[in-house]
Structures are given as structure tokens and as C-alpha cells.
Design a protein around this motif. Structure first.
Motif, PDB file in Angstrom:
ATOM      1  N   GLY A 276      -8.003  52.744  40.543  1.00  9.03           N
ATOM      2  CA  GLY A 276      -8.316  53.866  39.676  1.00  9.03           C
ATOM      3  C   GLY A 276      -7.370  55.036  39.750  1.00  9.03           C
ATOM      4  O   GLY A 276      -7.596  56.060  39.082  1.00  9.03           O
TER       5      GLY A 276
ATOM      6  N   ARG B 124      -9.727  61.624  40.757  1.00  3.20           N
ATOM      7  CA  ARG B 124      -8.994  60.794  39.788  1.00  3.20           C
ATOM      8  C   ARG B 124      -9.409  59.341  39.870  1.00  3.20           C
ATOM      9  O   ARG B 124      -9.618  58.672  38.839  1.00  3.20           O
TER      10      ARG B 124
ATOM     11  N   GLU C 200      -3.959  54.562  35.089  1.00  2.00           N
ATOM     12  CA  GLU C 200      -4.655  53.934  33.965  1.00  2.00           C
ATOM     13  C   GLU C 200      -4.015  52.633  33.519  1.00  2.00           C
ATOM     14  O   GLU C 200      -4.699  51.750  32.996  1.00  2.00           O
TER      15      GLU C 200
ATOM     16  N   VAL D 172      -3.661  50.741  39.866  1.00  2.28           N
ATOM     17  CA  VAL D 172      -4.516  50.620  38.677  1.00  2.28           C
ATOM     18  C   VAL D 172      -5.895  50.107  39.080  1.00  2.28           C
ATOM     19  O   VAL D 172      -6.928  50.626  38.635  1.00  2.28           O
TER      20      VAL D 172
ATOM     21  N   GLU E 245       0.622  56.346  34.375  1.00  2.00           N
ATOM     22  CA  GLU E 245       1.114  54.981  34.235  1.00  2.00           C
ATOM     23  C   GLU E 245       2.121  54.721  35.348  1.00  2.00           C
ATOM     24  O   GLU E 245       2.866  55.618  35.749  1.00  2.00           O
TER      25      GLU E 245
ATOM     26  N   ARG F  35      -3.130  61.356  32.077  1.00  2.00           N
ATOM     27  CA  ARG F  35      -2.978  59.899  32.092  1.00  2.00           C
ATOM     28  C   ARG F  35      -1.848  59.565  33.045  1.00  2.00           C
ATOM     29  O   ARG F  35      -0.831  60.267  33.076  1.00  2.00           O
TER      30      ARG F  35
END
Length: 296
Positions: free
Chosen positions: A211, A184, A214, A208, A140, A138
């Protein structure tokens, strides 16, 4: 002539999708000076508000860094992962990049970890640091943070045959990065290659949207450490000067020696700083004069 040094090995046992490392040559990849400048202006000193015992922080150059005395290496990351053990891991990144091949090695090390990895881009993940970010299960990113992707960037000199050989040798590594970014993000590989050609900076919202990440990080998780910001910018100036001298045909050791010699010029600070050259109040003026002679 290509700038060479010992490169880390390809780590055995990496999950499928591990990136390739040089086998027949030992080449060091750089981050362009333009990226160093943008890091200093936009991301220097950005840190996480809090951390835990399962967090790996990457707030430095990727690869051993002469000027800071630190640097993020595959060896260090491996040791940190062993200390964390069989648990989920967070990787906090604010780095302009550095040695692309060391970044690939770190990516491979992180890919070996058996538990989930969450990557949080605090200020910038550029160049080699963007490759490392792709290892997260993940990702961020701060709304005001940046992800930067580009082709592998090296310094080489020689005739057209040497340049053609270097370009051909680098092509598989650029393609491997295209594949990782595309896997990804879900973006078309051709689009990824074009963004890499253009040395593309993506803000948090764009990362974001495309893509690559996340979610956006809440603003209250980030802060600017003013002391770290000043140190980041000071050391960055030295890295940029070293790169300019290397691009002019000097070896890294020659470039470093020339910069250190400036500390002995009239008006330069006499006290030895914590890191070589960092904190000299008069050194920037001397470096400016040196840069002028290099770029004529």
C-alpha cells in the motif's frame, strides 16, 4: 557531541499532517553507508526517459551536498513549485536520501502545493527520500526500483546519559514517520515500526502490495544514463568515506579536509575535477587505505 548545523524552519501554512522539524536543537541526520552502497549497486544512473515543464527531479542527495555541488533542498523545491504555478506536479525521485530533516522540510513544502502531486520512484527512494515520496497524492514505482524506510539515523558521541538523551529526542521524529507511512499504506503502525527498525528495502511490487504505492511504472519510462551512473557511484564513494570519518569522531569539515588532502598524495590525479574529488582515478586507492586506518 552531536553533529549540528542550521536546520530549515517549519513552513507555515502546511496542510494538516505536516511533519515536525527540530525547534530546540539543530541536528543533522545521515543516511547509513550501507544504503549508499546499495544505491550505487542498484539504482545509480536511473533516470526518466522524458520529462515535462511541471516535473521536479530529485536525482541527488537530500540536503546540500558538498561532494556533488548540488543537493535537493526545501528552498530549491519551493522555487520550482512557484515556477510551475497552480498546476499538477510530478516529482521524479532516484535518491539514497541524505539529511532526514531536510527531507521532512521538503515533504512539508510539497504538502502545501494546492494541486495534485504524483511521485514516481525511478530507481530508489531511501531514507529521507522515502519521506518526500509520501507527500504525493499518487505514488508510482518502477518494478526494479526500491523504497527504503528506517529510523532517523544520526552520528553522536558521548557517555550513556548523552546517548539516552539523543535517543529520547529522536523518538518523536521516528513516531511521526511511522504515522505518515501508516497513513499512506494502511499498514499497522507496529508493523511499520518493525520495518523501520530493520532498515527495510521494498521492491516495486512489494511497495504496491503493502500500500505504499498505487502502481508500477512501465519499464519504458525508465532508462540508465551510464555517464550519470559513473558520476553517482564516484561521488557516493566520497560520501561514504566522509561518513566513516565522521563516525570515527571527526567533524564534517575535518573529514572533508582529510579526503581532499589525499588528492595531494603520490599518484593522485593532478587535474581539478568538476566536483571535489570526483573523477580522480587514483583517489579510490588512497581512500581505501584511509578507510583501513579508520576501521581498525
Amino acid at each position: 557531541m552531536i553533529q549540528l548545523r542550521n536546520m530549515p524552519r517549519v513552513f507555515a501554512g502546511a496542510r494538516p499532517g505536516a511533519l515536525p522539524l527540530p525547534a530546540d536543537k539543530k541536528l543533522q541526520a545521515f543516511t547509513p553507508a550501507s544504503v549508499l552502497d546499495r544505491y550505487g549497486d542498484m539504482a545509480a544512473g536511473v533516470r526518466a526517459v522524458s520529462t515535462g515543464d511541471n516535473v521536479i527531479t530529485m536525482f541527488d542527495s537530500i540536503g546540500e551536498d558538498y561532494w556533488s555541488g548540488g543537493g535537493i533542498t526545501a528552498k530549491k523545491v519551493s522555487a520550482q513549485l512557484r515556477a510551475i504555478g497552480d498546476r499538477d506536479v510530478e516529482v521524479h525521485i532516484n535518491s539514497y536520501g541524505g539529511d532526514m530533516f531536510e527531507g521532512i522540510a521538503i515533504y512539508n513544502v510539497l504538502r502545501e502545493h494546492p494541486q495534485n502531486i504524483t511521485v514516481k520512484i525511478m530507481g530508489m527512494a531511501a531514507s529521507a527520500a522515502s519521506v518526500i515520496a509520501m507527500a504525493g497524492d499518487r505514488l508510482e514505482i518502477g518494478a526494479a526500483s526500491f523504497l527504503m524506510i528506517h529510523n532517523c539515523w544520526v552520528v553522536a558521541v558521548g557517555n550513556r546519559h548523552d546517548m539516552a538523551e539523543t535517543a529520547a529526542w529522536l523518538a518523536p521524529f521516528d513516531q511521526a514517520m511511522v504515522d505518515v507511512y501508516a497513513a499512506r499504506s494502511g499498514q499497522d503502525a507496529a508493523a511499520i515500526a518493525n520495518w523501520m527498525d530493520a532498515e527495510t528495502f521494498m521492491s516495486g511490487s512489494i511497495a504496491v502490495e503493502r500500500g505504499f504505492a498505487e502502481a508500477l511504472l512501465p519499464a519504458d519510462q525508465l532508462a540508465v544514463d551510464e555517464d550519470a551512473k559513473a558520476q553517482d557511484k564516484s561521488v557516493n564513494d566520497l560520501r561514504a568515506m566522509e561518513l566513516a570519518l565522521v563516525a570515527s569522531g571527526q567533524t564534517r569539515s575535518q573529514a572533508r579536509a582529510r579526503i581532499k588532502n589525499l588528492k595531494g598524495t603520490p599518484g593522485a590525479a593532478t587535474e581539478e575535477p568538476t566536483t571535489p574529488g570526483a573523477g580522480d582515478p587514483k583517489l579510490a586507492e588512497a581512500l581505501t587505505g584511509l578507510l583501513a586506518t579508520v576501521t581498525r
